[in-house]
Write a protein that holds these residues in place. Structure first.
Motif, PDB file in Angstrom:
ATOM      1  N   LYS A 230       1.664   6.170   1.384  1.00 26.35           N
ATOM      2  CA  LYS A 230       2.649   6.205   0.299  1.00 26.35           C
ATOM      3  C   LYS A 230       3.500   4.943   0.280  1.00 26.35           C
TER       4      LYS A 230
ATOM      5  N   THR B 152      -5.852   3.541  -8.954  1.00 22.61           N
ATOM      6  CA  THR B 152      -6.400   4.057  -7.704  1.00 22.61           C
ATOM      7  C   THR B 152      -6.919   2.866  -6.903  1.00 22.61           C
ATOM      8  N   TYR B 153      -7.039   3.038  -5.599  1.00 28.83           N
ATOM      9  CA  TYR B 153      -7.307   1.908  -4.721  1.00 28.83           C
ATOM     10  C   TYR B 153      -8.661   2.033  -4.031  1.00 28.83           C
TER      11      TYR B 153
ATOM     12  N   LYS C   3      -4.572   4.247   0.773  1.00 26.22           N
ATOM     13  CA  LYS C   3      -3.276   3.626   1.009  1.00 26.22           C
ATOM     14  C   LYS C   3      -2.250   4.690   1.371  1.00 26.22           C
TER      15      LYS C   3
ATOM     16  N   ASN D  24      -3.511   7.782  -1.548  1.00 25.26           N
ATOM     17  CA  ASN D  24      -2.577   8.036  -2.640  1.00 25.26           C
ATOM     18  C   ASN D  24      -2.944   7.169  -3.840  1.00 25.26           C
ATOM     19  N   HIS D  25      -2.368   7.508  -4.959  1.00 27.38           N
ATOM     20  CA  HIS D  25      -2.570   6.718  -6.169  1.00 27.38           C
ATOM     21  C   HIS D  25      -1.252   6.616  -6.915  1.00 27.38           C
ATOM     22  N   ASN D  26      -1.209   5.752  -7.904  1.00 22.98           N
ATOM     23  CA  ASN D  26       0.023   5.529  -8.655  1.00 22.98           C
ATOM     24  C   ASN D  26      -0.164   5.774 -10.142  1.00 22.98           C
TER      25      ASN D  26
ATOM     26  N   CYS E 219       1.700   2.052  -1.227  1.00 23.67           N
ATOM     27  CA  CYS E 219       1.673   2.170  -2.690  1.00 23.67           C
ATOM     28  C   CYS E 219       3.019   1.781  -3.297  1.00 23.67           C
TER      29      CYS E 219
ATOM     30  N   THR F  48       4.197   7.872  -6.860  1.00 20.92           N
ATOM     31  CA  THR F  48       3.085   7.767  -5.917  1.00 20.92           C
ATOM     32  C   THR F  48       2.695   9.173  -5.513  1.00 20.92           C
TER      33      THR F  48
ATOM     34  N   GLU G 190      -4.185  -6.793  -6.135  1.00 25.12           N
ATOM     35  CA  GLU G 190      -4.667  -5.755  -5.221  1.00 25.12           C
ATOM     36  C   GLU G 190      -6.092  -5.338  -5.565  1.00 25.12           C
TER      37      GLU G 190
END
Length: 224
Positions: free
Chosen positions: A108, A101-102, A106, A145-147, A111, A136, A168
């Motif tokens: 898509k 998570t950022y 972010k 968004n998260h990955n 990401c 994503t 990042e």
């Protein structure tokens, strides 16, 4: 207990043996501490709670058992989905399951770009076969968004985490050894099963042709 992703207030109250008021107070406190927490669906009635909310009212040992039983049930179910992407990928070897998570929301495509950058940096520092499958996903109740991704690499766990941190600013990094009984590959494909056209995913590797041949041999041998 039926294992689901989402429960109504009454269902979760009954499972955890608490009052609905206690559940609601804990929900409000968690959202105050972390407004981006995606454990709740509150845009429509009745409110829904993610199964992760059980962690607030059970011992760590019991919650770990609940999660494992839930994951095992999902794995068995998913293995019967013949000729799906996740079934094919489940036949390959993986080393890590990672969630990122950022710090800042972010898009898509941002990401996706980061996942591509991370893969090529990982490959440059690895030896032998390197492979990544990522998705994503959009948060259900907040922006950004998260990955999730699974990774094959001979890097150490701490090296994978350090590489992500170098590339990042991130909010949370969760790097785990890949557990073949739980098959995280099915978890990160969950939105595909819902025909979510907004989901982005990618498969990167330096020996994908060989991976495809291995999958075919496994499927032919098992008559799948």
């Amino acid at each position: 207990m039926k294992l689901k992703n989402w429960y109504t207030t009454q269902e979760l109250s009954d499972i955890c043996k608490i009052s609905t008021r206690t559940l609601e107070r804990r929900r409000d406190k968690l959202l105050e501490e972390n407004p981006e927490l995606d454990w709740f669906k509150m845009k429509s009635r009745p409110y829904k709670y993610n199964f992760k909310m059980m962690e607030q009212f059970t011992s760590p040992e019991l919650f770990d058992l609940i999660q494992r039983n839930r994951s095992l049930s999902n794995t068995i179910e998913c293995m019967h989905r013949n000729d799906t992407l996740e079934q094919h990928l489940s036949f390959l070897n993986w080393d890590y399951f990672v969630t990122v998570t950022y710090e800042e929301p972010k898009s898509k495509m941002e990401c996706v770009s980061f996942m591509n950058e991370l893969y090529f940096e990982t490959e440059s520092k690895s030896s032998g076969d390197t492979r990544m499958f990522f998705t994503t996903e959009t948060y259900s109740v907040s922006k950004g968004n998260h990955n999730h991704f699974v990774l094959k690499s001979d890097l150490k766990l701490y090296q994978v985490k350090e590489l992500i941190e170098e590339l990042e600013p991130v909010g949370i990094i969760d790097v785990q050894r890949y557990d073949y009984e739980l098959a995280a590959i099915f978890y990160i494909c969950k939105e595909m099963d819902r025909n979510n056209s907004g989901l982005y995913w990618g498969l990167l590797g330096n020996n994908l042709e060989g991976d495809g041949i291995n999958i075919k041999h496994i499927k032919d041998g098992a008559n799948i």
